[in-house]
Enzyme design. Structure first.
Site, PDB file in Angstrom:
ATOM      1  N   ASP A 198     -31.125-103.659  34.634  1.00 13.70           N
ATOM      2  CA  ASP A 198     -30.696-102.300  34.938  1.00 13.70           C
ATOM      3  C   ASP A 198     -30.127-101.593  33.698  1.00 13.70           C
ATOM      4  O   ASP A 198     -29.473-102.222  32.863  1.00 13.70           O
ATOM      5  CB  ASP A 198     -29.592-102.386  36.016  1.00 13.70           C
ATOM      6  CG  ASP A 198     -29.055-101.034  36.433  1.00 13.70           C
ATOM      7  OD1 ASP A 198     -29.838-100.251  37.002  1.00 13.70           O
ATOM      8  OD2 ASP A 198     -27.864-100.755  36.189  1.00 13.70           O
ATOM      9  N   GLU A 256     -35.225-101.483  32.828  1.00 18.05           N
ATOM     10  CA  GLU A 256     -35.152-100.049  33.068  1.00 18.05           C
ATOM     11  C   GLU A 256     -34.886 -99.370  31.734  1.00 18.05           C
ATOM     12  O   GLU A 256     -33.742 -99.224  31.309  1.00 18.05           O
ATOM     13  CB  GLU A 256     -34.033 -99.711  34.064  1.00 18.05           C
ATOM     14  CG  GLU A 256     -34.098 -98.256  34.475  1.00 18.05           C
ATOM     15  CD  GLU A 256     -32.805 -97.693  35.044  1.00 18.05           C
ATOM     16  OE1 GLU A 256     -32.845 -96.594  35.598  1.00 18.05           O
ATOM     17  OE2 GLU A 256     -31.746 -98.338  34.909  1.00 18.05           O
TER      18      GLU A 256
HETATM   19  C1  NOJ Z   1     -30.010 -97.424  37.424  1.00 12.98           C
HETATM   20  C2  NOJ Z   1     -30.261 -97.706  38.863  1.00 12.98           C
HETATM   21  O1  NOJ Z   1     -31.643 -97.650  39.101  1.00 12.98           O
HETATM   22  C3  NOJ Z   1     -29.493 -96.675  39.641  1.00 12.98           C
HETATM   23  O2  NOJ Z   1     -29.824 -96.701  41.008  1.00 12.98           O
HETATM   24  C4  NOJ Z   1     -28.028 -96.920  39.417  1.00 12.98           C
HETATM   25  O3  NOJ Z   1     -27.277 -95.905  40.039  1.00 12.98           O
HETATM   26  C5  NOJ Z   1     -27.690 -96.936  37.919  1.00 12.98           C
HETATM   27  N1  NOJ Z   1     -28.636 -97.684  37.146  1.00 12.98           N
HETATM   28  C6  NOJ Z   1     -26.342 -97.544  37.678  1.00 12.98           C
HETATM   29  O4  NOJ Z   1     -26.403 -98.934  37.830  1.00 12.98           O
END
Ligand code: NOJ
Length: 515
Positions: A198, A256
């Site tokens: 993430d 991500e």
């Molecule tokens: C990216 C995640 O996909 C999202 O849903 C989240 O709010 C943020 N990171 C914080 O972890």
């Protein structure tokens, strides 16, 4: 041997919204287990679950209170083991979310860190300033408002890239590195096959950026996505996670990696020692035109070269579903062909195969947090419960679901689409099956074929050539090219041969075996 994740289609499941077995209106692990046959029939090779860890759920599980547990709302560790087992028996891998950037403010580490600055957890988070002095160079958090919050107990400010309830971990502290590596290893030992890491760009908080408030690029944490690829700290973090994955062999790290320039993606692969699959957000962001898609794919191919494997997707839990950008049902079929035939590993978001859309959710029903500056992220619409049947409630849960299923969803339910050969679900199944059966589509090289208003490309394996033609325009396109057998079309009859030329109807796509 080509690693499994290069051949894979990854299916992203939002556990809250897939299926509820416990009857509390919230989806859970046993709910997913009850639908593994559906996942198998879809033909996907791996499932990625959004966070299932114990959490106060301020950010729907992205505020983790225990990196090695399962939240009781989702089930137990035994339920997770049972799911791993059931998937593995079907040769499907399991990928969990890993949230290295922050924890919940209820995590015992943070509670200890705020109590004792000199204690063993004192440096687990990023503390600056004092009651009387806010840290220099105020930073704006990705969720709006200041990224610094004063902790009354410790009398210092802590950094949070997202909500104040999500304090950022301090990866400059060796004990944090060790503990997070151990958390990851725990899951690998349980049989988990990989992670989606993430908020990778948020990791780029090298001390020099934080402490030098005069740097204009450090004024807003959202801007870190420009600097992340050059952040030594971020690369160190990714290498430390990859080192763990590599000791278990055959595991994957997806990331991500939301960056503004496709060229920046290459950095996240490191020297083959960081992420294997940094996600490319550009296809999702592109207008549905051949020109925009061509630009994305050309830039991706030239930025990554043959050695780095692309990873594309069109939907996820943070953005409105495809129909917000691709309003025509025929175009939804076209983008499915595109996603599943480009060179790279595609990710399909649960319900994308049904053509679900993001309905408006009234403010009082919204569960997504509100930013400090009042910003509503409005992500609930992309996280609706899955409609399994067209009965009231959609077969999702015996209770009222955590978000009300829009009545229109029932017409798109799995049971309805399974009865029709021309459904979007049938197309996804056919596409995934075709992809699996053709080495050119899974691992072949990519070569663009000039095609004007349409996009045409060839996928090449040593003994196989596949042509893909996608036409998002309303008018038919003429595409010169070799003849062959039509393997799949978004509708019967949309592709026809006219001498040496293919004629492809508007808003359609087709795949051809070229000899
Ligand atoms: C990216 C995640 O996909 C999202 O849903 C989240 O709010 C943020 N990171 C914080 O972890």
């Amino acid at each position: 041997m080509t690693p499994w994740w290069k051949h894979a289609v990854i299916y992203q499941i939002y556990p809250r919204s897939f299926a509820d077995a416990s009857g509390d209106g919230v989806g859970d692990l046993p709910g997913i287990l009850a639908h593994v046959d559906y996942i198998e029939r879809l033909g996907v090779d791996a499932v990625w679950l959004n966070p299932i860890y114990p959490s106060p759920m301020r950010d729907m599980g992205y505020d983790v209170a225990d990196f090695t547990g399962v939240d009781p709302r989702f089930g137990t560790l035994e339920d997770l083991d049972a799911l791993v087992d059931a998937l593995h028996r079907r040769h499907i891998r399991l990928i969990l979310d890993f949230v290295p950037n922050h924890s919940s403010d209820r995590h015992p580490w943070f509670e200890a860190s705020r109590r004792e600055s000199g204690g063993p957890m004192g440096r687990h988070y990023i503390w600056r300033g004092s009651r009387a002095h806010a840290p220099s160079g105020d930073l704006t958090s990705i969720f709006g408002g200041s990224a610094w919050s004063l902790d009354p107990e410790r009398g210092q400010y802590y950094l949070h890239s997202f909500l104040a309830e999500q304090p950022d971990l301090n990866w400059e502290e060796p004990e944090v590195v060790r503990a997070m590596q151990e958390a990851m290893a725990t899951w690998f030992r349980r049989g988990v096959d990989g992670f989606r890491v993430d908020a990778v760009t948020a990791l780029a908080k090298d001390t020099y950026l934080l402490d030098d408030g005069t740097r204009p690029e450090a004024a807003d944490l959202r801007e870190f996505l420009h600097t992340a690829p050059r952040s030594p700290l971020m690369h160190r973090v990714l290498r430390s996670l990859r080192a763990v994955a590599d000791t278990f062999g055959d595991r994957v790290l997806v990331g991500e990696t939301w960056v503004n320039r496709i060229a920046d993606l290459a950095a996240f692969y490191g020297d083959g020692d960081e992420l294997q699959l940094p996600m490319n957000f550009a296809l999702m962001e592109a207008e549905p035109t051949a020109a925009a898609w061509r630009t994305v794919v050309d830039e991706t191919e030239s930025a990554l070269g043959e050695g780095r494997w692309p990873c594309y997707f069109l939907e996820n839990h943070d953005i409105p579903r495809l129909p917000a950008r691709v309003p025509d049902p025929e175009l939804l079929r076209v983008v499915a062909v595109l996603l599943l035939t480009l060179r790279g590993t595609p990710i399909v978001y649960y319900g994308q195969e049904l053509g679900l859309w993001s309905p408006p959710v009234p403010p009082e029903a919204q569960q997504d947090p509100v930013g400090r500056d009042g910003t509503r992220f409005g992500r609930d619409g992309a996280r609706m419960p899955m409609p399994w049947t067209d009965a009231p409630g959609g077969g999702f849960s015996g209770a009222a679901p955590w978000l009300e299923i829009p009545p229109g969803y029932l017409r798109h339910a799995v049971s309805v689409q399974e009865r029709r050969d021309d459904s979007l679900l049938a197309l996804y199944r056919a596409l995934i099956a075709l992809r699996r059966s053709r080495p050119s589509l899974t691992e072949g090289a990519y070569r663009e074929v000039a095609a004007g208003g349409a996009l045409a490309y060839e996928r090449l394996a040593p003994r196989e050539r596949t042509w893909v033609m996608v036409n998002p325009e309303a008018r038919p396109m003429r595409i010169p090219g070799p003849g062959g057998e039509i393997l799949l079309a978004t509708r019967p009859g949309v592709l026809a041969r006219d001498g040496e030329i293919w004629r492809l109807e508007g808003r359609s796509a087709a795949i051809v075996d070229v000899r």
